[in-house]
Enzyme design. Structure first.
Site, mmCIF file in Angstrom:
data_model
loop_
_atom_site.group_PDB
_atom_site.id
_atom_site.type_symbol
_atom_site.label_atom_id
_atom_site.label_comp_id
_atom_site.label_asym_id
_atom_site.label_seq_id
_atom_site.Cartn_x
_atom_site.Cartn_y
_atom_site.Cartn_z
ATOM 1 N N ALA A 34 0.825 -1.206 0.000
ATOM 2 C CA ALA A 34 0.000 0.000 0.000
ATOM 3 C C ALA A 34 0.867 1.268 0.000
ATOM 4 O O ALA A 34 0.607 2.208 -0.760
ATOM 5 C CB ALA A 34 -0.931 -0.007 1.214
ATOM 6 N N GLU A 54 11.788 3.199 4.120
ATOM 7 C CA GLU A 54 11.630 1.748 4.157
ATOM 8 C C GLU A 54 12.763 1.131 4.984
ATOM 9 O O GLU A 54 13.934 1.357 4.703
ATOM 10 C CB GLU A 54 11.639 1.190 2.726
ATOM 11 C CG GLU A 54 11.755 -0.315 2.610
ATOM 12 C CD GLU A 54 10.705 -1.106 3.389
ATOM 13 O OE1 GLU A 54 9.515 -0.753 3.325
ATOM 14 O OE2 GLU A 54 11.099 -2.073 4.088
ATOM 15 N N ALA A 55 12.371 0.334 5.976
ATOM 16 C CA ALA A 55 13.371 -0.289 6.849
ATOM 17 C C ALA A 55 14.203 -1.331 6.110
ATOM 18 O O ALA A 55 15.384 -1.537 6.411
ATOM 19 C CB ALA A 55 12.674 -0.938 8.039
ATOM 20 N N HIS A 474 -1.748 -13.127 5.980
ATOM 21 C CA HIS A 474 -2.661 -12.028 5.641
ATOM 22 C C HIS A 474 -3.041 -11.200 6.868
ATOM 23 O O HIS A 474 -4.213 -10.887 7.103
ATOM 24 C CB HIS A 474 -3.904 -12.596 4.940
ATOM 25 C CG HIS A 474 -3.578 -13.335 3.676
ATOM 26 N ND1 HIS A 474 -4.372 -14.307 3.130
ATOM 27 C CD2 HIS A 474 -2.510 -13.226 2.844
ATOM 28 C CE1 HIS A 474 -3.811 -14.775 2.012
ATOM 29 N NE2 HIS A 474 -2.680 -14.137 1.829
HETATM 30 C C1 LIG Z 1 5.359 -15.045 2.650
HETATM 31 C C2 LIG Z 1 4.148 -14.286 2.218
HETATM 32 C C3 LIG Z 1 3.338 -14.804 1.202
HETATM 33 C C4 LIG Z 1 2.188 -14.107 0.811
HETATM 34 N N1 LIG Z 1 1.481 -14.554 -0.269
HETATM 35 C C5 LIG Z 1 0.484 -13.801 -0.772
HETATM 36 C C6 LIG Z 1 -0.139 -14.124 -2.014
HETATM 37 O O1 LIG Z 1 0.209 -15.096 -2.684
HETATM 38 N N2 LIG Z 1 -1.127 -13.321 -2.455
HETATM 39 C C7 LIG Z 1 -1.543 -12.239 -1.751
HETATM 40 O O2 LIG Z 1 -2.488 -11.581 -2.169
HETATM 41 N N3 LIG Z 1 -0.957 -11.890 -0.588
HETATM 42 C C8 LIG Z 1 0.068 -12.613 -0.107
HETATM 43 N N4 LIG Z 1 0.722 -12.210 1.015
HETATM 44 C C9 LIG Z 1 0.204 -11.052 1.751
HETATM 45 C C10 LIG Z 1 0.463 -9.687 1.119
HETATM 46 O O3 LIG Z 1 1.744 -9.621 0.572
HETATM 47 C C11 LIG Z 1 0.243 -8.648 2.215
HETATM 48 O O4 LIG Z 1 -1.110 -8.697 2.609
HETATM 49 C C12 LIG Z 1 0.554 -7.222 1.775
HETATM 50 O O5 LIG Z 1 1.869 -7.101 1.321
HETATM 51 C C13 LIG Z 1 0.339 -6.279 2.953
HETATM 52 O O6 LIG Z 1 0.526 -4.976 2.512
HETATM 53 P P1 LIG Z 1 0.801 -3.783 3.521
HETATM 54 O O7 LIG Z 1 0.984 -2.572 2.694
HETATM 55 O O8 LIG Z 1 -0.225 -3.806 4.568
HETATM 56 O O9 LIG Z 1 2.164 -4.163 4.254
HETATM 57 P P2 LIG Z 1 3.537 -4.682 3.684
HETATM 58 O O10 LIG Z 1 3.454 -5.029 2.243
HETATM 59 O O11 LIG Z 1 4.005 -5.727 4.622
HETATM 60 O O12 LIG Z 1 4.464 -3.414 3.786
HETATM 61 C C14 LIG Z 1 4.916 -2.844 4.984
HETATM 62 C C15 LIG Z 1 6.279 -2.228 4.705
HETATM 63 O O13 LIG Z 1 6.652 -1.417 5.800
HETATM 64 C C16 LIG Z 1 7.999 -1.664 6.124
HETATM 65 N N5 LIG Z 1 8.185 -1.336 7.542
HETATM 66 C C17 LIG Z 1 7.660 -1.977 8.606
HETATM 67 N N6 LIG Z 1 8.039 -1.376 9.752
HETATM 68 C C18 LIG Z 1 8.809 -0.333 9.395
HETATM 69 C C19 LIG Z 1 9.470 0.682 10.119
HETATM 70 N N7 LIG Z 1 9.426 0.740 11.458
HETATM 71 N N8 LIG Z 1 10.168 1.617 9.432
HETATM 72 C C20 LIG Z 1 10.214 1.591 8.062
HETATM 73 N N9 LIG Z 1 9.610 0.644 7.327
HETATM 74 C C21 LIG Z 1 8.908 -0.305 7.983
HETATM 75 C C22 LIG Z 1 8.189 -3.134 5.815
HETATM 76 O O14 LIG Z 1 9.540 -3.483 5.684
HETATM 77 C C23 LIG Z 1 7.381 -3.277 4.548
HETATM 78 O O15 LIG Z 1 8.142 -2.994 3.399
HETATM 79 C C24 LIG Z 1 1.853 -12.883 1.451
HETATM 80 C C25 LIG Z 1 2.677 -12.362 2.447
HETATM 81 C C26 LIG Z 1 3.814 -13.040 2.835
HETATM 82 C C27 LIG Z 1 4.695 -12.458 3.899
#
Ligand SMILES: Cc1cc2nc3c(=O)[nH]c(=O)nc-3n(C[C@H](O)[C@H](O)[C@H](O)COP(=O)(O)OP(=O)(O)OC[C@H]3O[C@@H](n4cnc5c(N)ncnc54)[C@H](O)[C@@H]3O)c2cc1C
Length: 552
Positions: A34, A54-55, A474
């Site tokens: 996101a 980004e960490a 998820h």
């Molecule tokens: C192993 C795995 C397999 C998956 N398989 C699927 C799939 O096949 N299909 C699917 O739809 N979904 C899948 N998912 C889930 C999907 O990828 C996540 O739901 C989605 O990426 C979440 O998005 P987000 O933006 O909430 O967080 P994230 O994409 O997790 O992003 C958060 C970001 O913030 C950064 N961050 C965190 N804390 C800090 C900090 N203190 N300072 C700076 N940066 C920080 C992190 O490093 C990361 O880059 C999978 C997830 C994983 C881990």
């Protein structure tokens, strides 16, 4: 033109080599599914200065770029390696909760299934937030702009020409086709597109949509949004290895962001807004470290609490994936594409308004840390295949708590899986369904024997379930959107009670979507960006009287 503020702030450390400024118009914390979208859209659509923190590190490594190697990121430096509290519901096990820690976040490390969510998921989000931008009709439009769908056109629902390349594997492993036939024989329709009309109905099976370009190349938010924007727009600064500690509030307004970079704590001042996109485990932690959370909890850690928000960290949800119903192949068959090409959505009970089950084919033997060794599952990925039972409408709710005021300490996650008896019941139904499918005559050419769990009595099967259940990856819901006292953000994802701060990631989901969560997080990024751009336009139109502003 948009006015870029130049004022400096005492205490800001500026590293000239990356031109880190003292002040940015927007600071986006977390470059995941996101956050990467919001930062890119803000930089593309305005002349505002955008800092993306980004960490994690660079995603341009083979383990990320080669879709077939996605599982090798789990447990690596590209994984936060969170673990849940030990749980009596899981036979005392302490579940790993992997999350991506790299540019692109989970988008760079996930299993590449693109599943958009059910119509009723979004209708319920719209109701919870009182905001029609989450209605299914609006969501469909947003998805159409996101997608570059390579499959059968569906002008009403699917998009072509957007940033996210989406396709269907043309050469799935043969057992995937056999499973689809077994489903049909049981009355589960096979559809050509699992993200089309199927996501408005009672359930279906098919070959999954995936973000895999030719030559098994992963398409992620990093490769589709952030990198191209970085090349085209000078107003986006991406800082890797930047660990956000907290948002600095003054009079309940987000004024600055404090983060650690190259061993030093830095503070950048924010002109317009801060966006927290650090995922459903880190976002509530950073909110609490910033003084936004349950007052009593924050006081325990000596943190001042200007904004009492008891919903922060509550409502933790995850899908549950059971590892798994395993069969030995007659002849070895290595995994292809994303190694998870077939899936289905089905209801454990016909009265449900959406499917609650989503088993998925894993093209190898897939067991838990308990069941894998107990059943002697093979490490060789071509020897066996798994139909993993999955629950995508869980009733169980967990909680993320602050472990200490130290930003380096991971929060305590009480995932609370299988605490609701309904979840156990639904998963027992799902195990039954998976075993029926895997043992069906249509699949016989790919089955030497059922390896796990085999025919077990009700009680022993429940014990097996508690030893085999794990995360579907998820994690969501810990800063949920809504209008009631427990809600953390409103329909535009603005944190209640704070100016200039939004949460834009899986944390905002009032209820997790029906299906994998990557696509909904990209959607959340796009809808948040639309809301921010609209408010940016309003502010700058009135500031410049003539309404002129930068549109890059
Ligand atoms: C192993 C795995 C397999 C998956 N398989 C699927 C799939 O096949 N299909 C699917 O739809 N979904 C899948 N998912 C889930 C999907 O990828 C996540 O739901 C989605 O990426 C979440 O998005 P987000 O933006 O909430 O967080 P994230 O994409 O997790 O992003 C958060 C970001 O913030 C950064 N961050 C965190 N804390 C800090 C900090 N203190 N300072 C700076 N940066 C920080 C992190 O490093 C990361 O880059 C999978 C997830 C994983 C881990």
């Amino acid at each position: 033109m948009f006015h870029v503020r130049k004022k400096t702030h005492a205490g800001v450390t500026v590293d000239q080599s990356v031109n880190l400024l003292a002040t940015y118009d927007y600071v986006v914390c977390g470059a995941g599914a996101a956050g990467g979208v919001v930062a890119s859209r803000l930089a593309q659509m305005t002349d505002a200065s955008v800092l993306l923190l980004e960490a994690g590190g660079d995603e341009r490594v083979e383990q990320v770029e080669d879709a077939r190697r996605w599982m090798s990121n789990i447990g690596s430096e590209r994984d936060w390696q969170f673990t849940a509290e030990p749980s009596t519901h899981l036979a005392g096990r302490r579940l790993p909760l992997p999350m991506g820690r790299v540019l692109g976040g989970g988008s760079s490390t996930n299993g590449l299934i693109w599943a958009r969510g059910h119509r009723n998921d979004f209708e319920r989000w719209a109701k919870a937030s009182g905001d029609s931008r989450w209605s299914y009709a609006n969501v469909l439009q947003a998805y159409r702009c996101i997608e570059d769908w390579q499959g059968t056109p569906d002008v009403q629902r699917r998009g072509r020409g957007g940033p996210m390349y989406i396709t269907k594997p043309s050469d799935p492993v043969p057992v995937a086709r056999a499973l689809a036939q077994a489903c049909q024989a049981m009355g589960i329709p096979e559809v050509d597109d699992l993200n089309g009309a199927a996501m408005e109905g009672d359930g279906a099976c098919g070959i999954a949509n995936v973000n895999v370009a030719p030559d098994a190349k992963r398409v992620s938010v990093a490769s589709a949004y952030v990198r191209p924007t970085q090349q085209q727009r000078k107003n986006l600064t991406v800082l890797l290895g930047a660990h956000v500690h907290r948002v600095v509030l003054q009079e309940k307004r987000a004024r600055a962001v404090q983060f650690e970079w190259r061993g030093q704590v830095q503070t950048v001042v924010v002109g317009e807004e801060v966006v927290l996109s650090t995922g459903a485990i880190q976002t509530p932690k950073i909110l609490m470290l910033s003084g936004i959370g349950d007052r009593a909890q924050l006081q325990q850690h000596g943190i001042d609490c200007p904004v009492h928000a008891p919903g922060v960290g509550a409502n933790f949800q995850d899908h549950i994936l059971v590892a798994g119903c395993v069969w030995e192949y007659v002849s070895p068959e290595p995994p292809r594409n994303n190694a998870a090409e077939f899936t289905l959505f089905w209801k454990s009970h016909p009265s449900l308004d959406r499917p609650d089950l989503q088993p998925v084919l894993e093209e190898c033997a897939f067991g838990s840390e308990v069941t894998g060794p107990a059943y002697g599952l093979p490490a060789d990925r071509s020897v066996a295949w798994t139909l993993a039972p999955g629950l995508v409408r869980p009733e169980s709710r967990g909680h993320v708590y602050l472990a200490s005021a130290n930003p380096h300490q991971a929060p305590r996650v009480d995932a609370n899986f299988l605490s609701a008896p309904e979840d156990v019941q639904a998963l027992m139904a799902c195990i039954k369904l998976c075993r029926e499918l895997g043992n069906a005559p249509e699949v016989a050419p790919f089955r030497r024997r059922e390896w796990m769990p085999g025919p077990l009595g009700e009680e022993v099967m429940q014990q097996w379930l508690r030893q085999a259940a794990g995360t579907y990856f998820h994690q969501s819901g810990t800063a949920r959107m809504g209008t009631d006292d427990g809600a953390v953000v409103d329909g535009q994802l603005r944190v209640h009670g704070v100016q200039g701060l939004r949460v834009v990631d899986a944390s905002i989901m009032p209820e997790v979507t029906t299906g994998n969560t990557h696509a909904p997080c990209v959607l959340i990024g796009e809808i948040a960006a639309q809301a921010m751009l609209a408010s940016h336009d309003r502010v700058h139109a009135s500031a410049s009287e003539g309404g002129q502003h930068g549109r890059g």
